[in-house]
Design a protein around this motif. Structure first.
Motif, PDB file in Angstrom:
ATOM      1  N   PHE A  78       0.725  -1.183   0.225  1.00 30.94           N
ATOM      2  CA  PHE A  78      -0.098   0.064  -0.145  1.00 30.94           C
ATOM      3  C   PHE A  78       0.990   1.102   0.112  1.00 30.94           C
ATOM      4  O   PHE A  78       0.772   2.109  -0.620  1.00 30.94           O
ATOM      5  CB  PHE A  78      -0.905   0.119   1.166  1.00 30.94           C
ATOM      6  CG  PHE A  78      -1.892   1.139   1.273  1.00 30.94           C
ATOM      7  CD1 PHE A  78      -2.997   1.243   0.394  1.00 30.94           C
ATOM      8  CD2 PHE A  78      -1.615   2.153   2.202  1.00 30.94           C
ATOM      9  CE1 PHE A  78      -3.850   2.342   0.442  1.00 30.94           C
ATOM     10  CE2 PHE A  78      -2.780   3.023   2.378  1.00 30.94           C
ATOM     11  CZ  PHE A  78      -3.598   3.445   1.620  1.00 30.94           C
ATOM     12  N   GLN A  79       1.928   1.280   0.631  1.00 34.79           N
ATOM     13  CA  GLN A  79       2.930   2.550   0.912  1.00 34.79           C
ATOM     14  C   GLN A  79       3.594   2.697  -0.234  1.00 34.79           C
ATOM     15  O   GLN A  79       4.186   3.716  -0.377  1.00 34.79           O
ATOM     16  CB  GLN A  79       3.604   2.274   2.143  1.00 34.79           C
ATOM     17  CG  GLN A  79       2.749   2.614   3.348  1.00 34.79           C
ATOM     18  CD  GLN A  79       3.613   2.423   4.737  1.00 34.79           C
ATOM     19  OE1 GLN A  79       4.906   2.180   4.561  1.00 34.79           O
ATOM     20  NE2 GLN A  79       2.938   2.472   6.042  1.00 34.79           N
ATOM     21  N   SER A  80       3.709   1.679  -0.960  1.00 36.61           N
ATOM     22  CA  SER A  80       4.833   1.729  -2.024  1.00 36.61           C
ATOM     23  C   SER A  80       4.122   1.906  -3.394  1.00 36.61           C
ATOM     24  O   SER A  80       4.461   1.452  -4.313  1.00 36.61           O
ATOM     25  CB  SER A  80       5.495   0.129  -2.227  1.00 36.61           C
ATOM     26  OG  SER A  80       6.212  -0.109  -1.090  1.00 36.61           O
ATOM     27  N   ASP A  81       2.853   2.626  -3.243  1.00 38.09           N
ATOM     28  CA  ASP A  81       2.268   3.037  -4.693  1.00 38.09           C
ATOM     29  C   ASP A  81       1.739   1.697  -5.182  1.00 38.09           C
ATOM     30  O   ASP A  81       1.370   1.865  -6.459  1.00 38.09           O
ATOM     31  CB  ASP A  81       3.183   3.752  -5.479  1.00 38.09           C
ATOM     32  CG  ASP A  81       2.400   4.636  -6.368  1.00 38.09           C
ATOM     33  OD1 ASP A  81       1.201   4.963  -6.126  1.00 38.09           O
ATOM     34  OD2 ASP A  81       2.690   5.098  -7.560  1.00 38.09           O
ATOM     35  N   GLY A  82       1.416   0.741  -4.489  1.00 36.01           N
ATOM     36  CA  GLY A  82       0.866  -0.370  -4.933  1.00 36.01           C
ATOM     37  C   GLY A  82      -0.500  -0.203  -5.628  1.00 36.01           C
ATOM     38  O   GLY A  82      -0.952  -0.964  -6.573  1.00 36.01           O
ATOM     39  N   VAL A  83      -1.337   0.576  -4.964  1.00 29.63           N
ATOM     40  CA  VAL A  83      -2.739   0.714  -5.743  1.00 29.63           C
ATOM     41  C   VAL A  83      -2.864   1.196  -7.034  1.00 29.63           C
ATOM     42  O   VAL A  83      -3.405   0.667  -7.971  1.00 29.63           O
ATOM     43  CB  VAL A  83      -3.645   1.634  -4.606  1.00 29.63           C
ATOM     44  CG1 VAL A  83      -5.037   1.677  -5.109  1.00 29.63           C
ATOM     45  CG2 VAL A  83      -3.500   1.059  -3.106  1.00 29.63           C
ATOM     46  N   ARG A  84      -1.879   2.104  -7.166  1.00 27.72           N
ATOM     47  CA  ARG A  84      -1.622   2.583  -8.872  1.00 27.72           C
ATOM     48  C   ARG A  84      -1.259   1.418  -9.594  1.00 27.72           C
ATOM     49  O   ARG A  84      -1.728   1.419 -10.690  1.00 27.72           O
ATOM     50  CB  ARG A  84      -0.848   3.797  -8.512  1.00 27.72           C
ATOM     51  CG  ARG A  84      -0.737   4.530 -10.154  1.00 27.72           C
ATOM     52  CD  ARG A  84       0.335   5.574 -10.213  1.00 27.72           C
ATOM     53  NE  ARG A  84       1.723   5.092  -9.777  1.00 27.72           N
ATOM     54  CZ  ARG A  84       2.311   4.684 -10.573  1.00 27.72           C
ATOM     55  NH1 ARG A  84       2.156   4.458 -11.954  1.00 27.72           N
ATOM     56  NH2 ARG A  84       3.505   4.287 -10.257  1.00 27.72           N
ATOM     57  N   LEU A  85      -0.258   0.558  -9.072  1.00 28.49           N
ATOM     58  CA  LEU A  85       0.475  -0.225  -9.705  1.00 28.49           C
ATOM     59  C   LEU A  85      -0.542  -1.317 -10.224  1.00 28.49           C
ATOM     60  O   LEU A  85      -0.710  -1.981 -11.183  1.00 28.49           O
ATOM     61  CB  LEU A  85       1.664  -0.664  -9.208  1.00 28.49           C
ATOM     62  CG  LEU A  85       2.879   0.135  -9.216  1.00 28.49           C
ATOM     63  CD1 LEU A  85       3.995  -0.666  -8.399  1.00 28.49           C
ATOM     64  CD2 LEU A  85       3.220   0.668 -10.530  1.00 28.49           C
ATOM     65  N   LEU A 127      -5.905  -6.994  -3.912  1.00 27.00           N
ATOM     66  CA  LEU A 127      -6.403  -6.009  -3.366  1.00 27.00           C
ATOM     67  C   LEU A 127      -7.310  -6.393  -2.340  1.00 27.00           C
ATOM     68  O   LEU A 127      -7.499  -5.801  -1.331  1.00 27.00           O
ATOM     69  CB  LEU A 127      -7.270  -5.547  -4.464  1.00 27.00           C
ATOM     70  CG  LEU A 127      -6.787  -4.464  -5.292  1.00 27.00           C
ATOM     71  CD1 LEU A 127      -7.613  -3.866  -6.518  1.00 27.00           C
ATOM     72  CD2 LEU A 127      -6.366  -3.324  -4.648  1.00 27.00           C
ATOM     73  N   VAL A 128      -7.850  -7.896  -2.354  1.00 21.13           N
ATOM     74  CA  VAL A 128      -8.725  -8.503  -1.383  1.00 21.13           C
ATOM     75  C   VAL A 128      -7.724  -8.590   0.084  1.00 21.13           C
ATOM     76  O   VAL A 128      -8.325  -8.093   1.053  1.00 21.13           O
ATOM     77  CB  VAL A 128      -8.847  -9.950  -1.566  1.00 21.13           C
ATOM     78  CG1 VAL A 128      -9.603 -10.467  -0.528  1.00 21.13           C
ATOM     79  CG2 VAL A 128     -10.300  -9.705  -2.742  1.00 21.13           C
ATOM     80  N   GLY A 129      -6.428  -8.824  -0.123  1.00 19.43           N
ATOM     81  CA  GLY A 129      -5.634  -8.970   0.901  1.00 19.43           C
ATOM     82  C   GLY A 129      -5.400  -7.485   1.527  1.00 19.43           C
ATOM     83  O   GLY A 129      -5.308  -7.447   2.923  1.00 19.43           O
ATOM     84  N   LEU A 130      -5.239  -6.640   0.760  1.00 19.69           N
ATOM     85  CA  LEU A 130      -4.935  -5.172   1.268  1.00 19.69           C
ATOM     86  C   LEU A 130      -6.470  -4.803   2.148  1.00 19.69           C
ATOM     87  O   LEU A 130      -6.100  -3.915   3.146  1.00 19.69           O
ATOM     88  CB  LEU A 130      -4.812  -4.114   0.253  1.00 19.69           C
ATOM     89  CG  LEU A 130      -3.534  -4.549  -0.495  1.00 19.69           C
ATOM     90  CD1 LEU A 130      -3.381  -3.279  -1.783  1.00 19.69           C
ATOM     91  CD2 LEU A 130      -2.104  -4.417   0.163  1.00 19.69           C
ATOM     92  N   CYS A 131      -7.550  -5.038   1.831  1.00 22.23           N
ATOM     93  CA  CYS A 131      -8.748  -4.497   2.169  1.00 22.23           C
ATOM     94  C   CYS A 131      -9.367  -5.408   3.383  1.00 22.23           C
ATOM     95  O   CYS A 131     -10.131  -4.884   4.272  1.00 22.23           O
ATOM     96  CB  CYS A 131      -9.970  -4.568   0.971  1.00 22.23           C
ATOM     97  SG  CYS A 131      -9.478  -3.173  -0.044  1.00 22.23           S
ATOM     98  N   SER A 132      -9.018  -6.630   3.512  1.00 18.79           N
ATOM     99  CA  SER A 132      -9.588  -7.447   4.533  1.00 18.79           C
ATOM    100  C   SER A 132      -9.252  -6.845   5.785  1.00 18.79           C
ATOM    101  O   SER A 132      -8.213  -6.478   6.406  1.00 18.79           O
ATOM    102  CB  SER A 132      -8.843  -8.839   4.460  1.00 18.79           C
ATOM    103  OG  SER A 132      -9.160  -9.398   3.261  1.00 18.79           O
ATOM    104  N   GLY A 133     -10.228  -6.542   6.657  1.00 18.70           N
ATOM    105  CA  GLY A 133     -10.262  -6.136   8.001  1.00 18.70           C
ATOM    106  C   GLY A 133      -9.805  -4.835   8.242  1.00 18.70           C
ATOM    107  O   GLY A 133      -9.172  -4.472   9.386  1.00 18.70           O
TER     108      GLY A 133
END
Length: 833
Positions: free
Chosen positions: A181-188, A208-214
């Motif tokens: 998330f901090q490494s500009d992963g969402v844009r990539l 993205l499921v792993g990033l959003c879970s909980g």
């Protein structure tokens, strides 16, 4: 003691683990190391990934609870070193090392000679150094993964697959997810979605499921970055797996946003997020738009309906807020009806699957059940009526077909709304006239509507007088099996209008048997598609009210196997018909023995008295149950319960629970039920569904627990899941038989291990058991006393009873396993008597 599964490690690694997650695969063969891909169960931990996540989350919640108290103490006294030290420990466990260091440095400045503070500060400094090292290592790995996936020149498919898998594995761990998330992963990840390549889109969605879970704040940020319209567009793509992955991501987002709203205390990372209801409404609005979007795929439309079913209605009637359901009805009811009114094959119709209309009916039913007052229901009725009129009045034949299809959809869902719409002027006449149409599509729509319309007794009598001859003509002269079988089901439904009353015969003697024979013939014909064969099961669901039909059906092994096999088809709308047929065959519906005096009074008043069929007596029912068990009914029902599908409604769950209760009625049959997976299937049935269904499933669990070894019937951790359903049988609104069987089952569990006794204690069952020790009914009183005897082996139970003494005291006359007979023990008076 009950074996509790693999040993729990003394401590779990923190979220800032110094090693890469298990299951990480090096995408570059030149590095020279390899780890196996992730499995459902982590190696060495003994827990599956979701279970580990829950354990970590629970532990983090405990640490979070410490923070407000420590902070309050520090605000009261800024020099309170104990409060500062405890807060630093809590922050350290939560992974906030920089804040923990700040508190420890303050402790050292206040007490420079305290060696404990100095050692803790040194250890924390070392931990921070290791964390920075790990994070830098993770940074390079994340960069490497994205470079491989986004490089158009990279042709090595295997290498790309490993990179995608590693990215998903990293996202499942908190440290890896935060780093991505901090490494500009969402844009990539957005770039991966924009490639329109199925494998890359799947990797991006699962990451993205792993990033959003909980994680509520990350979910909000990702939703803002991607946009709900883009996610809805991905949901509507033609590729079925991509659409399903997008549905899963949206479901995780909804759960994260709702979970954050329900928490009283949120961590620092969530403090900036105040309210997510606006974002939820935007998501739901896009899902509703997708339903009527012509470019959306059929699978995407189904996934959108399934997602709305899960996230919109209230989870429990105890929740007083149904504003989301009201908003969806006002904004999107017509869009849901657009799917329900679609006529397959008609020009300009929306792409739908065989399950689309059933999913729309389930969603409409859940929305209607979520309404709380007559005004809200009246608004629902008006919207439905206006929609049907808009197609029926002033439109050509195509519009009338859409209106009639809408009526069918409503009758399958909120039947009250469907019956109101059916009473509109001209609707019933149009249905009867279209039944004689020369076009197959028109006949299909009209005959299905006629079948669904015959639910009400007054309407069934009208159709019997006006439509039976028409259905007979269609059945005899139509050349298409798809229409003939629907006409046959209509006749079956009308022929069963008398229900189980043997004295009420709608058709001539023998006609019902002929209809059932033809239904079984079509059911066993594998050359016919599953969607058409489903109607044969619908016919049997009505005809099996007749005991003669039940007897013939259980003798036809081929028909039973064909019906069980049909439950595994894609058209899951057959589930309710299968469950209804089995309920009829096992006589597991509710029926009370009439009072003889009331019978005599009814005869004197010349009132109609229902008669029971001679073949519905207990001996016949018992033989039918044995034949169903031999045919493998338990395995089929276990597979149905395990699958998640909108067609598995609460009503369907209740019917399945009734069947299971009938199957375990005889003690000698319970071992067979457990061996085929019945015990495992009953646990979710006892925890979810209607109150009657949960009670029936809990009673079936009690019968199994009474006569079987619980450790074998419910192996491993499953035995602890049985406690709550059994305790629910002790409530005062349950019948005496249910109370007795619940007490007997808890007696067996309480005698197994201290951990089970603690579980029963936590479910607050001890006061209820104590109350039943003074029950008037002797068997209930004895069962409660025996259960308390086993519970008394727990020190907490003995200590909680006023005036209770130890069973090993010198004046006790029984062994420690039995209840103390001292007069001072208030809970043993029944045993003393």
């Amino acid at each position: 003691p009950v074996p509790a599964g693999p040993a729990v490690p003394a401590s779990y690694p923190s979220s800032a683990s110094t090693t890469l997650p298990r299951g990480y695969v090096n995408p570059s063969p030149s590095v020279g190391w390899y780890s196996p891909p992730p499995s459902k169960r982590s190696q060495g931990s003994g827990f599956a990934e979701p279970e580990r996540a829950v354990l970590h989350r629970n532990r983090a919640a405990c640490y979070l609870k410490l923070l407000p108290h420590s902070s309050a103490a520090i605000e009261a006294d800024g020099r309170d070193v104990k409060a500062l030290f405890r807060r630093s420990q809590a922050l350290q466990k939560l992974g906030r090392l920089d804040q923990a260091v700040s508190d420890l440095q303050r402790c050292v400045s206040l007490e420079p000679k305290n060696k404990a503070f100095q050692e803790a500060l040194r250890a924390l400094g070392s931990s921070m150094h290791e964390k920075m090292k790990t994070m830098s290592c993770t940074d390079s790995k994340v960069e490497q993964m994205f470079q491989i996936l986004l490089d158009p020149q990279e042709k090595d498919v295997d290498k790309k697959q490993k990179a995608a898998q590693n990215l998903i594995v990293l996202a499942r761990e908190e440290a890896g997810a935060e780093k991505i998330f901090q490494s500009d992963g969402v844009r990539l990840l957005t770039q991966l979605l924009d490639t329109a390549k199925a494998d890359l889109m799947l990797a991006a969605l699962r990451t993205l499921v792993g990033l959003c879970s909980g994680h509520r704040s990350r979910s909000m940020a990702i939703l803002t970055e991607l946009g709900s319209s883009r996610l809805s567009a991905v949901l509507g793509v033609e590729h079925e797996q991509v659409s399903l992955a997008a549905c899963n991501l949206l479901h995780v987002m909804f759960d994260s946003l709702k979970e954050g709203m329900q928490k009283d205390f949120r961590g620092k990372e969530d403090a900036v997020v105040l309210d997510s209801s606006k974002e939820q409404k935007v998501l739901i609005k896009d899902l509703l738009e997708l339903l009527s979007l012509e470019g959306a795929s059929a699978h995407g439309r189904d996934n959108a309906l399934n997602l709305l079913i899960k996230v919109v209605p209230r989870k429990s009637p105890k929740d007083i807020n149904n504003s989301m359901s009201l908003w969806v009805i006002d904004q999107g009811l017509k869009k849901i009806l657009e799917v329900g009114s679609t006529v397959c094959g008609a020009p300009g119709s929306l792409p739908v699957t065989e399950n689309s209309r059933m999913s729309a009916s389930v969603l409409l039913s859940k929305l209607y059940d979520d309404l709380k007052c007559d005004a809200e229901r009246e608004n629902f009725h008006h919207l439905c009526e206006d929609y049907v009129r808009s197609w029926f009045e002033g439109q050509e034949l195509a519009g009338k077909l859409r209106a009639i299809q809408t009526v069918s959809c409503l009758l399958q869902g909120p039947s009250e709304a469907g019956n109101r719409v059916l009473e509109l002027e001209g609707i019933m006449d149009s249905i009867l006239s279209l039944c004689a149409s020369v076009h197959e599509a028109h006949q299909l729509v009209a005959v299905e509507a006629l079948i669904h319309a015959a639910d009400k007794a007054k309407r069934a009598s009208f159709i019997t007088a006006n439509g039976v001859s028409l259905l007979k003509e269609i059945y005899k002269h139509s050349e298409r099996d798809s229409i003939r079988i629907r006409a046959l089901v209509g006749l079956c439904k009308l022929g069963s209008a008398g229900g189980t009353d043997f004295s009420m015969k709608q058709f001539a003697e023998g006609s019902t048997m002929k209809l059932a024979k033809q239904c079984r013939k079509w059911l066993c014909n594998e050359t016919i598609d599953a969607g058409t064969r489903r109607w044969a099961v619908e016919g049997l669901a009505y005809l099996t009210f007749d005991a003669d039909v039940k007897e013939e059906f259980v003798e036809d092994k081929a028909a039973m196997q064909a019906m069980f096999q049909l439950t595994k088809s894609e058209d899951r709308s057959v589930l309710y018909a299968v469950a209804s047929t089995l309920v009829n065959c096992t006589n597991s519906y509710d029926h009370e023995e009439p009072d003889p005096q009331m019978l005599e009074l009814a005869k004197y008043a010349k009132q109609h008295i229902p008669e029971q069929h001679p073949k519905d007596k207990p001996d016949f029912v018992k033989r039918r149950v044995r034949k169903l068990l031999t045919a493998g009914v338990v395995s089929a029902l276990a597979c149905v319960v395990k699958s998640e599908n909108p067609a598995l409604t609460n009503s369907c769950r209740e019917l399945i629970s009734r069947v299971f209760l009938a199957l375990v009625a005889e003690a000698e049959d319970r071992g067979s039920v457990v061996a085929q997976g019945g015990g495992k299937a009953l646990i979710p049935l006892s925890l979810e569904g209607t109150e009657v269904g949960q009670t029936k499933a809990a009673q079936a669990l009690a019968k199994i627990t009474i006569t079987s070894n619980p450790e074998m019937a419910f192996p491993g951790e499953r035995i602890y899941e049985v406690v709550r359903p059994l305790v629910s049988l002790l409530h005062l609104q349950r019948s005496g038989l249910e109370n007795f069987e619940g007490l007997m089952a808890l007696t067996n569990l309480a005698g197994i291990s201290e951990r089970l006794r603690q579980k029963i204690l936590k479910e607050r069952a001890v006061p209820m058991i104590e109350g039943y020790m003074f029950e008037e009914h002797e068997l209930i009183r004895l069962a409660a006393t025996e259960c308390m005897c086993n519970m008394a082996m727990s020190k907490e139970v003995r200590a909680s009873r006023p005036g209770a003494c130890s069973p090993s005291a010198p004046h006790c006359t029984v062994s420690p396993r039995l209840a103390c007979r001292c007069r001072s023990c208030s809970w043993t008076r029944a045993a003393t008597a």
